[in-house]
Design a protein around this motif. Structure first.
Motif, PDB file in Angstrom:
ATOM      1  N   THR A 157       0.819  -1.219   0.000  1.00 36.35           N
ATOM      2  CA  THR A 157       0.000   0.000   0.000  1.00 36.35           C
ATOM      3  C   THR A 157       0.850   1.265   0.000  1.00 36.35           C
ATOM      4  O   THR A 157       0.376   2.332   0.359  1.00 36.35           O
ATOM      5  CB  THR A 157      -0.925   0.018   1.241  1.00 36.35           C
ATOM      6  N   SER A 158       2.095   1.174  -0.414  1.00 36.93           N
ATOM      7  CA  SER A 158       2.982   2.333  -0.310  1.00 36.93           C
ATOM      8  C   SER A 158       2.573   3.467  -1.244  1.00 36.93           C
ATOM      9  O   SER A 158       2.747   4.643  -0.906  1.00 36.93           O
ATOM     10  CB  SER A 158       4.428   1.922  -0.573  1.00 36.93           C
ATOM     11  N   ALA A 159       2.042   3.153  -2.427  1.00 39.08           N
ATOM     12  CA  ALA A 159       1.613   4.224  -3.339  1.00 39.08           C
ATOM     13  C   ALA A 159       0.480   5.033  -2.722  1.00 39.08           C
ATOM     14  O   ALA A 159       0.487   6.270  -2.771  1.00 39.08           O
ATOM     15  CB  ALA A 159       1.185   3.632  -4.684  1.00 39.08           C
ATOM     16  N   GLY A 218      -0.102  11.135   2.124  1.00 41.83           N
ATOM     17  CA  GLY A 218       0.782  12.139   2.717  1.00 41.83           C
ATOM     18  C   GLY A 218       0.794  13.425   1.914  1.00 41.83           C
ATOM     19  O   GLY A 218       0.767  14.528   2.481  1.00 41.83           O
ATOM     20  N   LEU A 219       0.832  13.308   0.593  1.00 41.09           N
ATOM     21  CA  LEU A 219       0.803  14.504  -0.264  1.00 41.09           C
ATOM     22  C   LEU A 219      -0.525  15.242  -0.126  1.00 41.09           C
ATOM     23  O   LEU A 219      -0.561  16.482  -0.161  1.00 41.09           O
ATOM     24  CB  LEU A 219       1.050  14.104  -1.716  1.00 41.09           C
ATOM     25  N   ASP A 220      -1.625  14.496   0.028  1.00 43.52           N
ATOM     26  CA  ASP A 220      -2.923  15.150   0.259  1.00 43.52           C
ATOM     27  C   ASP A 220      -2.883  16.005   1.526  1.00 43.52           C
ATOM     28  O   ASP A 220      -3.421  17.124   1.560  1.00 43.52           O
ATOM     29  CB  ASP A 220      -4.034  14.109   0.382  1.00 43.52           C
ATOM     30  N   PHE A 221      -2.253  15.486   2.573  1.00 47.62           N
ATOM     31  CA  PHE A 221      -2.130  16.258   3.806  1.00 47.62           C
ATOM     32  C   PHE A 221      -1.252  17.498   3.592  1.00 47.62           C
ATOM     33  O   PHE A 221      -1.536  18.571   4.147  1.00 47.62           O
ATOM     34  CB  PHE A 221      -1.543  15.404   4.922  1.00 47.62           C
ATOM     35  N   VAL A 222      -0.184  17.354   2.815  1.00 46.42           N
ATOM     36  CA  VAL A 222       0.668  18.505   2.510  1.00 46.42           C
ATOM     37  C   VAL A 222      -0.143  19.585   1.797  1.00 46.42           C
ATOM     38  O   VAL A 222      -0.057  20.779   2.136  1.00 46.42           O
ATOM     39  CB  VAL A 222       1.876  18.071   1.648  1.00 46.42           C
ATOM     40  N   VAL A 223      -0.941  19.190   0.810  1.00 48.58           N
ATOM     41  CA  VAL A 223      -1.757  20.153   0.061  1.00 48.58           C
ATOM     42  C   VAL A 223      -2.722  20.870   0.998  1.00 48.58           C
ATOM     43  O   VAL A 223      -2.844  22.103   0.957  1.00 48.58           O
ATOM     44  CB  VAL A 223      -2.534  19.440  -1.065  1.00 48.58           C
ATOM     45  N   ALA A 224      -3.404  20.108   1.853  1.00 48.15           N
ATOM     46  CA  ALA A 224      -4.367  20.720   2.775  1.00 48.15           C
ATOM     47  C   ALA A 224      -3.686  21.732   3.694  1.00 48.15           C
ATOM     48  O   ALA A 224      -4.232  22.809   3.977  1.00 48.15           O
ATOM     49  CB  ALA A 224      -5.055  19.637   3.599  1.00 48.15           C
ATOM     50  N   ALA A 225      -2.481  21.392   4.157  1.00 54.60           N
ATOM     51  CA  ALA A 225      -1.757  22.310   5.043  1.00 54.60           C
ATOM     52  C   ALA A 225      -1.333  23.570   4.296  1.00 54.60           C
ATOM     53  O   ALA A 225      -1.446  24.691   4.826  1.00 54.60           O
ATOM     54  CB  ALA A 225      -0.542  21.597   5.634  1.00 54.60           C
ATOM     55  N   LEU A 226      -0.833  23.423   3.082  1.00 53.37           N
ATOM     56  CA  LEU A 226      -0.410  24.591   2.298  1.00 53.37           C
ATOM     57  C   LEU A 226      -1.603  25.492   1.985  1.00 53.37           C
ATOM     58  O   LEU A 226      -1.495  26.728   2.044  1.00 53.37           O
ATOM     59  CB  LEU A 226       0.264  24.134   1.002  1.00 53.37           C
ATOM     60  N   VAL A 227      -2.736  24.889   1.669  1.00 50.28           N
ATOM     61  CA  VAL A 227      -3.948  25.679   1.413  1.00 50.28           C
ATOM     62  C   VAL A 227      -4.359  26.428   2.674  1.00 50.28           C
ATOM     63  O   VAL A 227      -4.773  27.594   2.620  1.00 50.28           O
ATOM     64  CB  VAL A 227      -5.086  24.761   0.915  1.00 50.28           C
ATOM     65  N   ALA A 228      -4.241  25.761   3.836  1.00 54.51           N
ATOM     66  CA  ALA A 228      -4.588  26.431   5.098  1.00 54.51           C
ATOM     67  C   ALA A 228      -3.705  27.644   5.350  1.00 54.51           C
ATOM     68  O   ALA A 228      -4.112  28.599   6.021  1.00 54.51           O
ATOM     69  CB  ALA A 228      -4.467  25.448   6.258  1.00 54.51           C
ATOM     70  N   HIS A 229      -2.491  27.624   4.791  1.00 55.61           N
ATOM     71  CA  HIS A 229      -1.569  28.759   4.911  1.00 55.61           C
ATOM     72  C   HIS A 229      -1.686  29.723   3.721  1.00 55.61           C
ATOM     73  O   HIS A 229      -0.860  30.636   3.598  1.00 55.61           O
ATOM     74  CB  HIS A 229      -0.122  28.246   5.008  1.00 55.61           C
ATOM     75  N   GLU A 275       0.998  15.788  -7.985  1.00 60.09           N
ATOM     76  CA  GLU A 275       1.702  14.547  -7.683  1.00 60.09           C
ATOM     77  C   GLU A 275       0.820  13.599  -6.876  1.00 60.09           C
ATOM     78  O   GLU A 275       0.865  12.372  -7.066  1.00 60.09           O
ATOM     79  CB  GLU A 275       2.994  14.830  -6.923  1.00 60.09           C
ATOM     80  N   ALA A 276       0.009  14.144  -5.974  1.00 58.81           N
ATOM     81  CA  ALA A 276      -0.894  13.295  -5.191  1.00 58.81           C
ATOM     82  C   ALA A 276      -1.830  12.515  -6.111  1.00 58.81           C
ATOM     83  O   ALA A 276      -2.035  11.307  -5.932  1.00 58.81           O
ATOM     84  CB  ALA A 276      -1.700  14.143  -4.210  1.00 58.81           C
ATOM     85  N   VAL A 277      -2.384  13.197  -7.109  1.00 57.70           N
ATOM     86  CA  VAL A 277      -3.270  12.523  -8.057  1.00 57.70           C
ATOM     87  C   VAL A 277      -2.521  11.426  -8.807  1.00 57.70           C
ATOM     88  O   VAL A 277      -3.035  10.323  -9.024  1.00 57.70           O
ATOM     89  CB  VAL A 277      -3.879  13.546  -9.041  1.00 57.70           C
ATOM     90  N   THR A 278      -1.279  11.718  -9.207  1.00 61.62           N
ATOM     91  CA  THR A 278      -0.475  10.720  -9.916  1.00 61.62           C
ATOM     92  C   THR A 278      -0.285   9.462  -9.076  1.00 61.62           C
ATOM     93  O   THR A 278      -0.411   8.338  -9.573  1.00 61.62           O
ATOM     94  CB  THR A 278       0.897  11.309 -10.290  1.00 61.62           C
ATOM     95  N   TRP A 279       0.003   9.641  -7.793  1.00 61.62           N
ATOM     96  CA  TRP A 279       0.206   8.482  -6.923  1.00 61.62           C
ATOM     97  C   TRP A 279      -1.099   7.755  -6.656  1.00 61.62           C
ATOM     98  O   TRP A 279      -1.120   6.516  -6.520  1.00 61.62           O
ATOM     99  CB  TRP A 279       0.878   8.905  -5.622  1.00 61.62           C
ATOM    100  N   HIS A 280      -2.204   8.487  -6.563  1.00 59.75           N
ATOM    101  CA  HIS A 280      -3.502   7.820  -6.418  1.00 59.75           C
ATOM    102  C   HIS A 280      -3.798   6.959  -7.643  1.00 59.75           C
ATOM    103  O   HIS A 280      -4.315   5.837  -7.511  1.00 59.75           O
ATOM    104  CB  HIS A 280      -4.619   8.854  -6.233  1.00 59.75           C
ATOM    105  N   ARG A 281      -3.476   7.468  -8.829  1.00 55.42           N
ATOM    106  CA  ARG A 281      -3.695   6.680 -10.043  1.00 55.42           C
ATOM    107  C   ARG A 281      -2.834   5.425 -10.045  1.00 55.42           C
ATOM    108  O   ARG A 281      -3.287   4.341 -10.443  1.00 55.42           O
ATOM    109  CB  ARG A 281      -3.398   7.538 -11.277  1.00 55.42           C
ATOM    110  N   ARG A 282      -1.610   5.571  -9.587  1.00 52.92           N
ATOM    111  CA  ARG A 282      -0.733   4.402  -9.522  1.00 52.92           C
ATOM    112  C   ARG A 282      -1.285   3.387  -8.528  1.00 52.92           C
ATOM    113  O   ARG A 282      -1.250   2.170  -8.776  1.00 52.92           O
ATOM    114  CB  ARG A 282       0.679   4.823  -9.129  1.00 52.92           C
ATOM    115  N   ALA A 283      -1.779   3.886  -7.410  1.00 48.79           N
ATOM    116  CA  ALA A 283      -2.355   2.982  -6.414  1.00 48.79           C
ATOM    117  C   ALA A 283      -3.565   2.249  -6.982  1.00 48.79           C
ATOM    118  O   ALA A 283      -3.770   1.059  -6.709  1.00 48.79           O
ATOM    119  CB  ALA A 283      -2.760   3.775  -5.167  1.00 48.79           C
ATOM    120  N   ARG A 284      -4.373   2.943  -7.789  1.00 51.81           N
ATOM    121  CA  ARG A 284      -5.527   2.304  -8.410  1.00 51.81           C
ATOM    122  C   ARG A 284      -5.092   1.172  -9.339  1.00 51.81           C
ATOM    123  O   ARG A 284      -5.699   0.101  -9.360  1.00 51.81           O
ATOM    124  CB  ARG A 284      -6.347   3.335  -9.193  1.00 51.81           C
TER     125      ARG A 284
END
Length: 352
Positions: free
Chosen positions: A213-215, A221-232, A244-253
Motif C-alpha cells: 500500500t505504499s503508493a 501524505g501529499l494530500d495532507f501537505v496540500v491541505a496544510a499549504l492551502v490552510a496557509h 503529484e498526489a493525483v499521480t500516486w492515487h492513479r498508480r495505487a488504483r
C-alpha cells in the motif's frame, strides 16, 4: 479473511461454545480464542457495526475476564476486544458506553507493554492509533490528540532503535496525527508532520523497501501537505503537490490498492480547486469532472459510506462553480440512493 475463512471461524465459535458449555475447564480457552478471531475478522471488514458484532464482543469480554484468573495469557485478547467494542460503541454515538471500554483497553495494553515492551509495544501503538481515530470521530478531540501524539512518539522511538523496520508505521502515525488536527480545524499545524511522512515514504521507495500500500500512503501524505499549504494560503506551492498526489492515487488504483475508498475522488477535487485558484481554469475543470466520475463510481461501492456526503458536497460545489449544475444534482441523487436505498415496487419480492 475471505468469505470461506469467515464461515470456518463462525463454525469454530459454534463448536467451541458447545464444548465449553459441557467442559469449561478443557475448552473455555479455545472458545475464547475462537471468539477473538471471529471478532477480529468482523472488525477488519468494512461496513456498519452490527448487533452480532456487539454481542460477540460482549461475550468474548465476559469470557476473557473469567479466563484472566486461570490463564493470564488471555490478557491481550481481552485488551483488543475491549478496544474493538469501545470503538464500535463510539461509532454508534454511545460515548458513555464506548469511552470507558476504550480507556480500559488502553490501560490494560499499557500494563502489558510495561511488563514486556518487546512483545506488546507494537500492539499498544496500533491500539493508540485506532483509539485516536475513534475518539476524533466521536468528537473527543483532546483525547484523540493525546492518543495520536503518544502513538507517533512511540513509533519514532522504535525507528531510532531499529532503523529501517518501522518507518511505514511511523508514516501512518503521522497521518493519524494530521487527521486528528484536521478534525480540530488546526490544518495549519499539520504541515511538518505531513512533509515528514512524505519524506519517509519517498525514501522507502528510493531504497526499494515498498509495501503493498505504499503508493496510497505516499498519495495520502501529499494530500495532507496540500491541505496544510492551502490552510496557509500558499496556493501556488500546493499545485505541484496536488498534481503529484493525483499521480500516486492513479498508480495505487492500477495496483488495486484500496480501490473503493473516496481518497482518489477527494484528491482529484482538491487538485481542481487548487488549479482554479491559481488561474488554470481549463485544467481545473478536467480534474473536477474526473472527480465527479470517480465519486459516482464510489457512491456504489465505497467501504466508507459515512464519508460520502461531505466528499460529494465538496465536489458538487466545484461542479457548480464550473457550470456543471446537472452533474452536481446527479451526484447528490447517487449519494442519496446509496445512503437511503428504497425498494422498487414488486422487485423486492423477487428472489435470486
Amino acid at each position: 479473511m475471505g468469505a470461506r475463512e469467515t464461515k470456518v471461524a463462525q463454525a469454530r465459535v459454534v463448536r467451541f461454545r458447545e464444548l465449553a458449555r459441557k467442559d469449561p475447564f478443557t475448552y473455555e480457552s479455545q472458545f475464547g480464542l475462537a471468539l477473538y478471531a471471529l471478532c477480529r475478522d468482523m472488525m477488519d471488514r468494512p461496513g456498519p457495526v452490527t448487533p452480532t458484532f456487539i454481542d460477540l464482543c460482549e461475550e468474548g469480554i465476559a469470557l476473557h475476564r473469567r479466563l484472566l484468573h486461570t490463564d493470564p495469557a488471555s490478557a491481550p485478547q481481552l485488551a483488543f476486544l475491549l478496544g474493538w467494542l469501545g470503538i464500535a460503541q463510539l461509532s454508534l454515538g454511545s460515548s458513555d458506553k464506548g469511552r470507558p471500554l476504550l480507556d480500559e483497553s488502553l490501560d490494560l495494553m499499557r500494563q502489558l507493554d510495561r511488563r514486556d515492551p518487546a512483545e506488546y509495544g507494537y500492539h499498544l501503538c496500533r491500539a493508540l492509533s485506532l483509539a485516536g481515530h475513534a475518539l476524533a470521530e466521536s468528537g473527543d478531540l483532546p483525547g484523540a490528540l493525546r492518543a495520536a501524539e503518544d502513538s507517533m512518539a512511540r513509533w519514532r522511538q522504535f525507528t531510532r532503535e531499529t532503523p529501517g523496520a518501522h518507518e511505514m508505521d511511523l508514516a501512518l502515525a503521522l497521518h493519524m496525527l494530521c487527521l486528528v488536527l484536521q478534525s480540530a480545524d488546526r490544518q495549519w499545524e499539520t504541515l511538518p508532520f505531513a512533509e515528514e511522512s512524505v519524506r519517509l515514504v519517498r525514501r522507502l521507495h528510493a531504497e526499494g523497501a515498498v509495501t503493498d500500500t505504499s503508493a496510497s500512503r505516499l498519495a495520502g501524505g501529499l494530500d495532507f501537505v496540500v491541505a496544510a499549504l492551502v490552510a496557509h494560503d500558499r496556493w501556488s506551492q500546493a499545485v505541484p503537490a496536488a498534481l503529484e498526489a493525483v499521480t500516486w492515487h492513479r498508480r495505487a488504483r492500477k495496483l488495486a490498492e484500496r480501490p473503493t475508498t473516496l481518497n482518489y475522488a477527494t484528491s482529484l477535487g482538491t487538485c481542481g480547486k487548487v488549479l482554479a485558484q491559481v488561474g488554470r481554469k481549463a485544467e481545473a475543470k478536467g480534474y473536477v469532472m474526473e472527480a465527479y466520475s470517480e465519486c459516482m463510481r464510489r457512491a456504489l461501492d465505497t467501504n466508507s459510506p459515512a464519508d460520502l456526503p461531505s466528499a460529494a458536497a465538496d465536489i458538487g460545489q466545484l461542479l457548480r462553480e464550473h457550470g456543471k449544475k446537472r452533474s452536481a444534482i446527479l451526484l447528490e441523487r447517487a449519494v442519496a440512493g446509496r445512503l437511503n436505498p428504497r425498494p422498487r415496487g414488486l422487485r423486492r419480492l423477487r428472489k435470486g
